[in-house]
Enzyme design. Structure first.
Site, short mmCIF file in Angstrom:
data_model
loop_
_atom_site.label_atom_id
_atom_site.label_comp_id
_atom_site.label_asym_id
_atom_site.label_seq_id
_atom_site.Cartn_x
_atom_site.Cartn_y
_atom_site.Cartn_z
N LYS A 72 5.98 -15.67 9.67
CA LYS A 72 5.29 -17.01 9.44
C LYS A 72 6.12 -17.82 8.26
CE LYS A 72 2.19 -14.92 6.84
NZ LYS A 72 2.67 -13.70 7.02
N ARG A 126 -6.02 -16.19 3.01
CA ARG A 126 -5.98 -14.97 3.07
C ARG A 126 -7.29 -13.98 3.07
NH1 ARG A 126 -0.37 -14.20 2.14
NH2 ARG A 126 0.38 -12.13 2.63
N ARG A 131 14.27 -7.13 5.47
CA ARG A 131 14.19 -8.53 5.41
C ARG A 131 14.94 -8.52 4.08
NH1 ARG A 131 8.63 -11.44 4.83
NH2 ARG A 131 7.77 -9.81 3.48
N ARG A 151 12.73 -8.20 -1.60
CA ARG A 151 11.68 -8.22 -2.30
C ARG A 151 11.08 -6.85 -2.92
NH1 ARG A 151 7.53 -12.02 1.19
NH2 ARG A 151 6.18 -10.46 0.40
N ARG A 202 -0.44 -3.26 2.78
CA ARG A 202 -0.47 -4.93 3.25
C ARG A 202 -1.06 -4.99 4.47
NH1 ARG A 202 5.67 -6.16 1.74
NH2 ARG A 202 5.08 -8.29 2.56
P1 ADP Z 1 6.48 -13.50 6.85
O1 ADP Z 1 6.48 -14.89 6.07
O2 ADP Z 1 5.21 -13.70 7.86
O3 ADP Z 1 5.98 -12.49 5.91
P2 ADP Z 1 9.30 -13.70 7.65
O4 ADP Z 1 9.34 -14.88 8.04
O5 ADP Z 1 9.72 -13.56 6.19
O6 ADP Z 1 7.82 -12.92 7.81
O7 ADP Z 1 9.99 -12.47 8.44
C1 ADP Z 1 10.05 -11.09 8.16
C2 ADP Z 1 11.58 -10.73 8.78
O8 ADP Z 1 11.75 -10.44 10.05
C3 ADP Z 1 12.69 -11.52 8.11
O9 ADP Z 1 13.67 -10.71 7.75
C4 ADP Z 1 12.94 -12.36 9.26
O10 ADP Z 1 14.18 -12.75 9.34
C5 ADP Z 1 12.68 -11.42 10.43
N1 ADP Z 1 11.88 -12.21 11.60
C6 ADP Z 1 11.21 -13.32 11.64
N2 ADP Z 1 10.66 -13.70 12.86
C7 ADP Z 1 11.45 -12.64 13.64
C8 ADP Z 1 11.50 -12.52 15.22
N3 ADP Z 1 10.52 -13.53 15.93
N4 ADP Z 1 11.94 -11.80 15.64
C9 ADP Z 1 12.76 -10.82 14.59
N5 ADP Z 1 12.78 -10.75 13.34
C10 ADP Z 1 12.30 -11.86 13.04
P1 ADP Z 2 4.01 -11.83 3.62
O1 ADP Z 2 4.26 -12.99 4.05
O2 ADP Z 2 5.13 -10.62 3.55
O3 ADP Z 2 2.73 -11.02 3.86
P2 ADP Z 2 3.69 -13.31 0.98
O4 ADP Z 2 4.83 -13.82 0.53
O5 ADP Z 2 2.75 -14.25 1.82
O6 ADP Z 2 3.96 -11.99 1.76
O7 ADP Z 2 2.94 -12.66 -0.26
C1 ADP Z 2 3.37 -11.53 -0.99
C2 ADP Z 2 2.10 -11.12 -1.87
O8 ADP Z 2 1.54 -12.26 -2.59
C3 ADP Z 2 0.88 -10.71 -1.12
O9 ADP Z 2 1.13 -9.40 -0.72
C4 ADP Z 2 -0.23 -11.04 -2.08
O10 ADP Z 2 -0.18 -9.87 -3.26
C5 ADP Z 2 0.19 -12.37 -2.82
N1 ADP Z 2 -0.55 -13.55 -1.96
C6 ADP Z 2 0.17 -14.24 -1.48
N2 ADP Z 2 -0.62 -15.19 -1.08
C7 ADP Z 2 -1.84 -14.85 -1.15
C8 ADP Z 2 -3.27 -15.36 -1.06
N3 ADP Z 2 -3.43 -16.56 -0.13
N4 ADP Z 2 -4.46 -14.62 -1.36
C9 ADP Z 2 -3.84 -13.35 -2.16
N5 ADP Z 2 -2.82 -13.00 -2.51
C10 ADP Z 2 -1.70 -13.64 -1.98
#
Ligand code: ADP
Ligand code: ADP
Ligand code: ZN
Length: 220
Positions: free
Chosen positions: A18, A93, A132, A166, A177
């Site tokens: 995302k 969420r 990541r 992270r 998660r």
């Molecule tokens: P989210 O915001 O949903 O938690 P991220 O965008 O941070 O996810 O992506 C998680 C990890 O996977 C990052 O290290 C990113 O570089 C990698 N990544 C994101 N999209 C892809 C994809 N389509 N294929 C392979 N790796 C990806």
């Molecule tokens: P990822 O994309 O890897 O799922 P985020 O960066 O979006 O992680 O979120 C990291 C953490 O921040 C989540 O695991 C949760 O603890 C908190 N968080 C983020 N957004 C929300 C939300 N909308 N509601 C509740 N907790 C949240």
């Protein structure tokens, strides 16, 4: 441009891509990325009251309270840069968060254009999350295997050689998660489907392929 001014929600599991996609759309189309995870991490770093409340919950891989999150996003959406559209990344969420969002948008005479589910199978998530990392200076995202910097150890965007991981990106936390995603966030898919807003794309594809699907889904 068809993307201009759009209000989009990106949904998908933790590590589903995302943030990567939201940043690409922000750079390409000037629609601001609203990442509640980034906002919370900034609050933790700054040691604000919100940060103090969120820190332990985030590290455990659980969800921060709806009240706190709704307050954070309400203040952010009211800022002037959001008038040109936004991409919500990580919010809502839970169903109560989605209901609160509907109310706040209606109060501002705004609506949503699309909710995009970036679908990624659970089996892929551990590798996505444990690989990541990001630039300590500009926040650009990378992956040990899937998204390496062009020059090893040097950020493509700003040239920094400092990177961070992270605290919650561990194999142990992934399970909690993912469970939170399936139990608390997945019910939003039918919620938005019923409102005719939901589109699903294949998030298991390579990054540029996912971007193409996403732009088509929003524009089409
Ligand atoms: P989210 O915001 O949903 O938690 P991220 O965008 O941070 O996810 O992506 C998680 C990890 O996977 C990052 O290290 C990113 O570089 C990698 N990544 C994101 N999209 C892809 C994809 N389509 N294929 C392979 N790796 C990806
Ligand atoms: P990822 O994309 O890897 O799922 P985020 O960066 O979006 O992680 O979120 C990291 C953490 O921040 C989540 O695991 C949760 O603890 C908190 N968080 C983020 N957004 C929300 C939300 N909308 N509601 C509740 N907790 C949240
Ligand atoms: Zn950088």
């Amino acid at each position: 441009m068809k993307m201009e001014g759009k209000r989009i929600i990106l949904m998908g599991p933790p590590g589903g891509g995302k943030g990567t996609q939201a940043r690409l759309l922000q750079d390409e189309f000037g629609i601001v990325q609203l990442s509640t995870g980034d906002m919370l991490r900034a609050a933790v770093k700054a040691g604000t009251e919100i940060g103090l409340k969120a820190k332990a919950v985030m590290e455990a891989g659980q969800l921060v309270s709806d009240d706190l999150m709704v307050g954070v996003i309400k203040a952010r959406i009211a800022e002037p840069d959001c008038a040109n559209g936004f991409i919500l990344d990580g919010f809502p969420r839970t169903i109560p968060q989605a209901e609160a969002l509907d109310t706040m948008l209606a109060d501002m005479n705004m609506g949503l254009d699309a909710v995009i589910e970036v679908r990624v199978p659970d089996e892929m998530i551990v590798e996505r999350i444990t690989g990541r990392y990001s630039c300590a200076k500009c926040g650009a995202g990378y992956h040990d295997k899937f998204q390496k910097p062009k020059v090893e150890g040097v950020c493509d965007v700003c040239g920094s050689t400092e990177f961070i991981r992270r605290k919650d990106d561990t194999a142990e936390t992934v399970e909690t998660r993912l469970e939170a995603y399936h139990r608390q966030t997945a019910p939003l898919l039918p919620y938005y489907e019923e409102r005719g807003l939901l589109k699903t794309i294949d998030g298991a594809a390579p990054i540029d392929d996912v971007t193409r699907q996403l732009v088509d889904a929003v524009a089409g």
